[in-house]
Design a protein around this motif. Structure first.
Motif: not given
Ligand code: FAD
Ligand code: FAD
Lengths: 465, 378
Positions: B229, B283-287, B289, B293-294, B296-297
């Motif tokens: 990111t 991205g979905g898992r990051a959001a 966990i 990061t929701r 983030a780019r």
């Protein structure tokens, strides 16, 4: 039009500038219904960028001499709307054979294609100098977009730095919009401009326009300095002053904004991701997707037209966009008028001659001329200095751009080397003793532009890692 | 044609090849290392950068333990610290079953001094307010960490070169034949190398090199996918994994988050790329966990190429069929942390015929042994 297009033909056009619009027009005329993708809010591309719908400046004020062409192109597009699948605000962020990955209003999506016309245009070519990362320094394109899309200027007293005809055009547009031009700093020498003139006579109307801008600016007492290299943008919070050097000595002027640009560079990432062959053009100082006069690339079914194939300007882009679409039609087995394709190729060819003149009149500055200090920021996204590049050459023997990127992060940030790529290449060639063509090119990588990480929350869907 | 005559030839200048070449040079053995691309440009240079012992099989923990102190003193070995930090590593749990599994692992590896600490409830939440509500606890290993693979892999190859190893880059080995007791390697018409011993450190291409010499070693490819990111404010310092897999992440000092999970696809010609669902998946898992990061780019995303074995352990050791041929490949997504030790072990195997670190579990012929008829000779 002969024969009925088969439903297996799924043409996609990326870019709704002059090249993309003309390509879509030719595809519709052949009975196809192309998908047209553009990340912009409204069609028109870079030069004929349309202001937001609520905005009230006249076309004449926005596009100057080009108002007629702008109007025709916008009208063409308006008439096409019912016959194409137009998706504005849609960024193509990745490309793989047969598929584009896009991010649009409705989130991420996949757009399949059987044939693809790339009409992605160009962006500014930037060379760094001390202080160029200060607030108040913009790219030439940024300065123009501010005017066309937002109706504002980047400052009250603006210095224009770089080379190329756009320098004078933007100065003209800015003066008309009420800004004061502090100086026009052109790295090209007066003698370069004389040398380029014969070839530019191939497009006398365009040459005349250019001369008109210069005369108009001079008549208003605007300072134009030729053969000048910017030394520093100075200021505490933001730009307050520009310092430059010519063979005759140093100069300086107060300003509150600077627009920077040394001509344009093609946007070629999609062709790169699709595996198109590239070759280095010494004349253009950049690596371009190899394409023939028809717009065919080395990858079957992928066509390219307009400034994204190499800078030729907006008029050539229209012709090349049409030609590329006709090549697609030929390959798809749809009848195409041979005389028309020949005429289009000849038109693009004339612009190629003109472009050679521009290249002589406004040559690429030589990296060594900049005498950049080690502490000048080269890669703005990752904040890497010129000194880091020199150290990588000296200590690690780096002589290739992707290696430079791996070791220093130059070109690794959010702009993917759009800003620093040309300068990094020139400096790397200079310090490694190789030619710019031999140091390679920064490989395109997804995402082409920064992408939202979490367009939609997704919980664990698979047990597997 | 350039000709070389040497004690040991190494195919592949990834971390494994480079660490081996470096160790051999430090014993004065003559080494020529051949690399198709640039040293450290494949898996070794594009991996996630997790320097982690936690989660490894007990068999691998011997190697991991040997590598552990090398990381702490990397600068002495290769001239740079490679941005190595002992940030700790946490393996997250989403359920009580996950916590039970983590506790069972901690018990199983108790002999290895990993200092594992199982956290849950308020203690967990207070220490790690960054994790989302789905995450209920985790197992923390304080001595694990992270490093920058781009820098480490290139520096290892460079260190081998500086130690006197002949490193020949952009030089794909196209033919290998047996010549007397030794080997003859060819890179097209450009380079020929005669060597008494051969190290196969060709990474994902290792099984192909083995096959060229008649060793049939089962391995499959896969393409782990990573993204980065834009720089974000500090969110988390610890290196993150999750029980059951599917996500790993870390935040580097500049603020970028490096995260991965799942696999991409081959894109021909020895290259690979993320699959079309990669961004949404990671991205979905990051959001879930790391909720911060929701918004983030992502600025970069890629897939590396790695060789996987049936038991997720690498092949390390001398070929049973071809004396003088030493295999070291098939690291199954975990070769980064142990590579410095693997290089030393191979050096010992080559020079002394045995290693002070147990590597019996990694015998290259272990799958053949199982299927072989009793009494059949190789
Ligand atoms: C700042 C600037 C000022 C200029 N001024 C003049 C001028 O005054 N006179 C002149 O003759 N020429 C000018 N030019 C050049 C002129 O704009 C181009 O020659 C002309 O626009 C080329 O047309 P095109 O269709 O090739 O590309 P463009 O007009 O640039 O159109 C490309 C389109 O592709 C879209 N696009 C690109 N990549 C993606 C992607 N990944 N996903 C989705 N969409 C994408 C862009 O949004 C854009 O709309 C200027 C160029 C620039 C950059
Ligand atoms: C995306 C990803 C994430 C990972 N994350 C981690 C992690 O967090 N922690 C961890 O411990 N491990 C991780 N790994 C695993 C780790 O990166 C690898 O196990 C390790 O780098 C393997 O090293 P190597 O030297 O065997 O392979 P490589 O680095 O692939 O080197 C093999 C070399 O051999 C060369 N080669 C192949 N064929 C030929 C030929 N015919 N001639 C000449 N040269 C040849 C190749 O070009 C290559 O450079 C990850 C791997 C990937 C791909």
């Amino acid at each position: 039009m002969s024969g009925r297009p088969s439903p297996e033909i799924r043409p996609v056009v990326v870019g709704a500038g002059p090249a993309g619009i003309r390509a879509a027009e030719a595809l519709v005329a052949a009975g196809l219904r192309p998908v047209v993708l553009d990340e912009g809010e409204r069609a028109g591309g870079q030069i004929y960028r349309q202001p937001p719908a609520a905005f009230s400046r006249s076309r004449k004020a926005l596009y100057g001499f080009e108002a007629g062409k702008a109007e025709r192109l916008h009208a063409t597009f308006a008439a096409l709307r019912a016959h194409i699948d137009y998706r504005p605000r849609t960024l193509v962020w990745n490309a793989v054979p047969g598929e584009l990955h896009v991010m649009g209003d409705a989130g991420p999506a996949t757009v399949p294609f059987s044939h693809l016309v790339l009409a992605t245009g160009a962006t500014d070519r930037i060379y760094p100098f001390k202080g160029w990362t200060l607030p108040g320094v913009f790219s030439m394109g940024g300065a123009q977009i501010a005017l066309k899309a937002q109706g504002c200027t980047i400052g009250e007293t603006v210095a224009l730095v770089g080379t190329g005809p756009l320098l004078y055009l933007v100065a003209y547009q800015y003066t008309k919009a009420g800004a004061r031009i502090a100086v026009i700093l052109d790295s090209a020498r007066f003698t370069d401009q004389i040398a380029g003139a014969p070839a530019m006579l191939r497009q006398p109307a365009t040459l005349a326009k250019g001369l008109y801008y210069v005369a108009w600016l001079k008549a208003r007492g605007i300072m134009i300095v030729n053969g000048a290299i910017p030394m520093a943008a100075e200021g505490t919070e933001r730009v307050e002053r520009l310092v430059w050097r010519t063979p005759a000595g140093e100069g300086r002027v107060a300003c509150d904004a600077i627009a920077l640009g040394y001509g344009l560079r093609a946007e070629t990432q999609i062709a790169d991701l699709l595996g198109c062959r590239f070759s280095y053009s010494a004349a253009e100082h950049e690596s371009l997707p190899a394409s023939d006069a028809t717009g065919r690339t080395s990858v079957a079914g992928v066509y390219i037209g307009g400034d994204g194939a190499g800078i030729l300007g907006a008029d050539a882009a229209e012709a090349a966009g049409t030609r590329a679409a006709l090549a697609l039609c030929e390959d798809a087995g749809l009848g195409v008028d041979g005389a028309a394709t020949g005429a289009l190729e000849a038109r693009v060819g004339r612009w190629r001659g003109f472009r050679a003149g521009i290249r002589r009149a406004f040559p690429e500055p030589v990296a060594a001329d900049f005498a950049l200090a080690d502490d000048v920021i080269l890669c703005r996204c990752e904040e890497i200095t010129v000194g880091a590049l020199r150290a990588a050459c000296r200590e690690d023997g780096v002589d290739e751009l992707n290696r430079l990127k791996a070791l220093t992060r130059i070109g690794m940030g959010r702009c993917q080397g759009r800003m620093c790529g040309p300068a990094a290449r020139a400096l790397l060639a200079h310090h490694s003793g190789r030619s710019p063509g031999d140091v390679g090119r920064l490989r395109g990588q997804a995402p082409i532009k920064p992408m939202p990480l979490a367009p939609m929350p997704l919980v664990f869907d698979e047990a597997k890692p | 044609m350039k000709n070389f005559d040497t004690d040991v030839a190494v195919v592949g200048a990834g971390l494994i090849g480079s660490a081996t070449a470096l160790a051999l040079r430090q014993r004065g053995v003559a080494v020529v290392m051949l690399e198709r691309d640039l040293g450290g440009s494949r898996a070794s240079g594009v991996n996630f950068g997790g320097v982690r012992r936690q989660g490894r099989s007990p068999a691998q923990l011997h190697l991991a333990a040997r590598a552990h102190p090398i990381w702490a003193d990397l600068k002495a070995k290769i001239g740079i610290d490679g941005e190595y930090v002992r940030s700790g590593h946490i393996k997250l749990a989403r359920s009580q079953a996950d916590l039970t599994a983590l506790a069972a692992y901690a018990a199983r590896v108790a002999d290895f001094d990993l200092g594992l600490e199982i956290l849950e409830g308020r203690a967990f939440r207070e220490r790690y307010p960054c994790f989302g509500p789905e995450i209920i606890g985790g197992s923390f290993c304080p001595g694990d960490g992270q490093a920058n693979p781009r820098l480490v892999a290139a520096a290892y190859a460079q260190a081998a070169r500086q130690a006197g190893c002949e490193v020949i880059e952009r030089c794909p080995v196209t033919g290998i034949t047996r010549e007397g007791d030794g080997f003859l390697l060819r890179c097209g018409d450009a380079v020929a190398v005669r060597a008494r011993r051969l190290v196969n450190a060709a990474g994902a291409w290792g099984a192909g090199i083995a096959a060229a010499l008649g060793d049939d070693i089962p391995m499959r490819f896969d393409y782990p996918t990573i993204l980065v990111t834009e720089p974000l404010p500090p969110i988390v310092s610890v290196n993150i994994g999750i029980e059951g897999g599917g996500f790993y992440g870390r935040q580097v000092e500049r603020g970028n988050l490096v995260m991965g999970g799942g696999f991409g696809v081959a894109s021909g010609d020895g290259a690979s790329r993320p699959d079309s669902g990669a961004l949404a998946r990671i991205g979905g898992r990051a959001a879930a966990i790391l909720p911060a990061t929701r918004h983030a780019r992502v600025i970069r995303i890629w897939a590396g190429i790695e060789g996987y074995t049936a038991d997720k352990n690498p092949f390390i050791g001398e070929s049973a069929n071809v004396p003088g041929l030493f295999h070291a490949f098939g690291f199954s997504g975990g070769g980064f942390q142990i590579a410095p030790a693997v290089g030393e072990v191979l050096c010992e195997l080559i020079c002394e015929g045995r290693s002070s670190t147990p590597v019996e579990a990694f015998r290259p012929d272990r799958f053949q042994q199982q299927s072989a008829e009793p009494g059949r000779t190789p």
